[in-house]
Design a protein around this motif. Structure first.
Motif, PDB file in Angstrom:
ATOM      1  N   THR A 176      -3.385  -4.034   9.521  1.00 40.44           N
ATOM      2  CA  THR A 176      -2.674  -3.847   7.823  1.00 40.44           C
ATOM      3  C   THR A 176      -1.375  -3.272   9.182  1.00 40.44           C
ATOM      4  OG1 THR A 176      -2.440  -0.786   7.828  1.00 40.44           O
ATOM      5  CG2 THR A 176      -3.468  -1.216   9.583  1.00 40.44           C
ATOM      6  N   TYR A 177      -0.434  -3.016   8.489  1.00 40.40           N
ATOM      7  CA  TYR A 177       1.422  -3.551   8.821  1.00 40.40           C
ATOM      8  C   TYR A 177       2.221  -1.685   8.477  1.00 40.40           C
ATOM      9  CZ  TYR A 177       0.274  -8.330   9.144  1.00 40.40           C
ATOM     10  OH  TYR A 177      -0.003  -9.229  10.293  1.00 40.40           O
ATOM     11  N   PHE A 178       2.574  -1.222   9.137  1.00 36.00           N
ATOM     12  CA  PHE A 178       4.024   0.510   8.499  1.00 36.00           C
ATOM     13  C   PHE A 178       4.524   0.492   9.733  1.00 36.00           C
ATOM     14  CE2 PHE A 178      -0.836   1.411   9.757  1.00 36.00           C
ATOM     15  CZ  PHE A 178      -0.269   2.834  10.888  1.00 36.00           C
ATOM     16  N   ASN A 179       5.230   1.856   9.291  1.00 35.74           N
ATOM     17  CA  ASN A 179       6.156   2.480  10.084  1.00 35.74           C
ATOM     18  C   ASN A 179       5.455   3.001   9.543  1.00 35.74           C
ATOM     19  OD1 ASN A 179       8.410   1.111  11.112  1.00 35.74           O
ATOM     20  ND2 ASN A 179       8.783   0.080   7.995  1.00 35.74           N
ATOM     21  N   TRP A 180       5.184   4.093  10.784  1.00 38.01           N
ATOM     22  CA  TRP A 180       4.947   5.941  11.032  1.00 38.01           C
ATOM     23  C   TRP A 180       6.259   6.998  10.290  1.00 38.01           C
ATOM     24  CZ3 TRP A 180      -0.162   6.645  11.531  1.00 38.01           C
ATOM     25  CH2 TRP A 180      -0.505   6.229  12.453  1.00 38.01           C
ATOM     26  N   PRO A 196       0.749   8.923   6.619  1.00 34.23           N
ATOM     27  CA  PRO A 196       1.983   9.826   7.234  1.00 34.23           C
ATOM     28  C   PRO A 196       3.181   8.013   7.313  1.00 34.23           C
ATOM     29  CG  PRO A 196       0.908  10.177   9.093  1.00 34.23           C
ATOM     30  CD  PRO A 196      -0.218   9.962   7.447  1.00 34.23           C
ATOM     31  N   THR A 197       3.123   6.780   6.580  1.00 33.14           N
ATOM     32  CA  THR A 197       3.426   5.628   6.333  1.00 33.14           C
ATOM     33  C   THR A 197       4.330   5.408   5.188  1.00 33.14           C
ATOM     34  OG1 THR A 197       1.463   4.785   4.900  1.00 33.14           O
ATOM     35  CG2 THR A 197       1.439   5.041   7.404  1.00 33.14           C
ATOM     36  N   ARG A 198       4.914   3.972   5.795  1.00 32.23           N
ATOM     37  CA  ARG A 198       5.905   3.954   4.543  1.00 32.23           C
ATOM     38  C   ARG A 198       6.225   2.143   5.108  1.00 32.23           C
ATOM     39  NH1 ARG A 198       9.158   4.243   8.673  1.00 32.23           N
ATOM     40  NH2 ARG A 198      11.135   4.216   9.312  1.00 32.23           N
ATOM     41  N   ASP A 199       6.778   1.312   4.031  1.00 30.26           N
ATOM     42  CA  ASP A 199       6.897   0.052   4.109  1.00 30.26           C
ATOM     43  C   ASP A 199       5.326  -0.766   4.747  1.00 30.26           C
ATOM     44  OD1 ASP A 199       9.204   0.467   4.116  1.00 30.26           O
ATOM     45  OD2 ASP A 199       9.547   0.785   6.170  1.00 30.26           O
ATOM     46  N   PHE A 214       0.828  -1.004   0.160  1.00 32.51           N
ATOM     47  CA  PHE A 214       0.200  -0.298   0.179  1.00 32.51           C
ATOM     48  C   PHE A 214       0.591   1.236   0.142  1.00 32.51           C
ATOM     49  CE2 PHE A 214      -2.293   3.175   2.106  1.00 32.51           C
ATOM     50  CZ  PHE A 214      -4.022   3.008   1.600  1.00 32.51           C
ATOM     51  N   GLN A 215       1.039   1.971  -1.201  1.00 31.47           N
ATOM     52  CA  GLN A 215       1.594   3.269  -1.304  1.00 31.47           C
ATOM     53  C   GLN A 215       0.778   4.336  -1.324  1.00 31.47           C
ATOM     54  OE1 GLN A 215       4.585   1.982  -4.354  1.00 31.47           O
ATOM     55  NE2 GLN A 215       5.620  -0.293  -3.267  1.00 31.47           N
ATOM     56  N   PRO A 216       0.603   5.099  -0.032  1.00 27.54           N
ATOM     57  CA  PRO A 216      -0.258   6.497  -0.930  1.00 27.54           C
ATOM     58  C   PRO A 216       0.898   7.013  -1.235  1.00 27.54           C
ATOM     59  CG  PRO A 216       0.607   5.851   1.892  1.00 27.54           C
ATOM     60  CD  PRO A 216       1.094   5.001   1.123  1.00 27.54           C
ATOM     61  N   LYS A 217       0.590   8.450  -2.150  1.00 27.36           N
ATOM     62  CA  LYS A 217       1.377   9.487  -3.399  1.00 27.36           C
ATOM     63  C   LYS A 217       1.285  10.295  -1.775  1.00 27.36           C
ATOM     64  CE  LYS A 217      -0.286   8.029  -7.518  1.00 27.36           C
ATOM     65  NZ  LYS A 217      -0.334   8.701  -9.878  1.00 27.36           N
ATOM     66  N   MET A 222       0.603  15.109  10.772  1.00 27.69           N
ATOM     67  CA  MET A 222      -1.102  14.096  10.494  1.00 27.69           C
ATOM     68  C   MET A 222      -0.846  12.479  10.970  1.00 27.69           C
ATOM     69  SD  MET A 222      -2.952  16.053   8.922  1.00 27.69           S
ATOM     70  CE  MET A 222      -3.886  14.735   8.158  1.00 27.69           C
ATOM     71  N   ARG A 223       0.180  12.734  11.797  1.00 24.73           N
ATOM     72  CA  ARG A 223       0.503  11.217  11.995  1.00 24.73           C
ATOM     73  C   ARG A 223      -0.821  10.926  13.576  1.00 24.73           C
ATOM     74  NH1 ARG A 223       5.347   8.398  15.283  1.00 24.73           N
ATOM     75  NH2 ARG A 223       4.437   7.080  16.150  1.00 24.73           N
ATOM     76  N   PHE A 224      -0.587  11.469  14.471  1.00 27.37           N
ATOM     77  CA  PHE A 224      -1.506  12.159  15.373  1.00 27.37           C
ATOM     78  C   PHE A 224      -3.063  11.622  14.501  1.00 27.37           C
ATOM     79  CE2 PHE A 224       2.716  13.832  16.499  1.00 27.37           C
ATOM     80  CZ  PHE A 224       2.551  12.940  17.500  1.00 27.37           C
TER      81      PHE A 224
END
Length: 181
Positions: A138-142, A114-117, A105-108, A147-149
């Protein structure tokens, strides 16, 4: 890293090798649909639009599918557009109908998402008298940023809306999402 916290662990061990981030959110629901019908609801674009909140459009390409260009499989790609989140590119990394599938899942727009991986796993298994258990992980790194919060509070709400929409679509008890980490 505990990739599969609830059921179906052996079913998608292949997907686990492709996930590079911790489990953040998990939703589990119980529905009055056979696994084949449940899998169709979570994988077919015309049905996904009925339960995924904020999904505006979804375009699918099987050009790189390991099942050939006419059917979904590992390598199939989706381009999705969501209200508020913007556009997202997805690639299938595990495909095993009707037991489940996983996708990257790759957001533009990293500001709004605000996620990666980021990877998502959908699992289906028989439950009760002809019904299904559906597990959404759902799995990701912040990524750092304000916007993370907001995203951390919105994600469980969106997952819970998804599970409630599936209940309206398929019947059953529905389910609940929770934050894992």
């Amino acid at each position: 890293m505990n990739v599969f916290a609830v059921g179906n662990e052996a079913v998608c061990a292949e997907a686990a090798s492709k996930i590079r981030a911790p489990l953040r959110f998990e939703g589990v629901g119980y529905y009055d649909a056979a696994p084949e019908k449940m899998f169709a609801a979570i994988s077919e674009p015309e049905l996904m639009s009925k339960w995924l909140p904020m999904l505006k459009s979804l375009h699918l390409s099987h050009a790189a599918s390991d099942n050939g260009p006419a059917s979904c499989g590992i390598g199939s790609e989706r381009s999705c557009s969501f209200s508020m989140m913007g556009d997202v590119f997805e690639r299938v990394i595990w495909w095993d109908p009707p037991r489940g599938y996983a996708f990257s899942f790759q957001p533009k727009n990293r500001l709004m998402m605000p996620t990666r991986d980021h990877s998502v796993v959908f699992l289906v298994r028989p439950h009760g008298n002809g019904g299904s258990e559906f597990v959404f992980r759902t799995y990701f790194n912040w990524q750092p940023g304000p916007m993370r919060f907001v995203a951390a509070h919105m994600m469980p709400m969106i997952l819970n809306m998804s599970l409630a929409n599936l209940k309206r679509l398929l019947g059953g008890k529905g389910g609940k999402a929770r934050r894992v980490a």
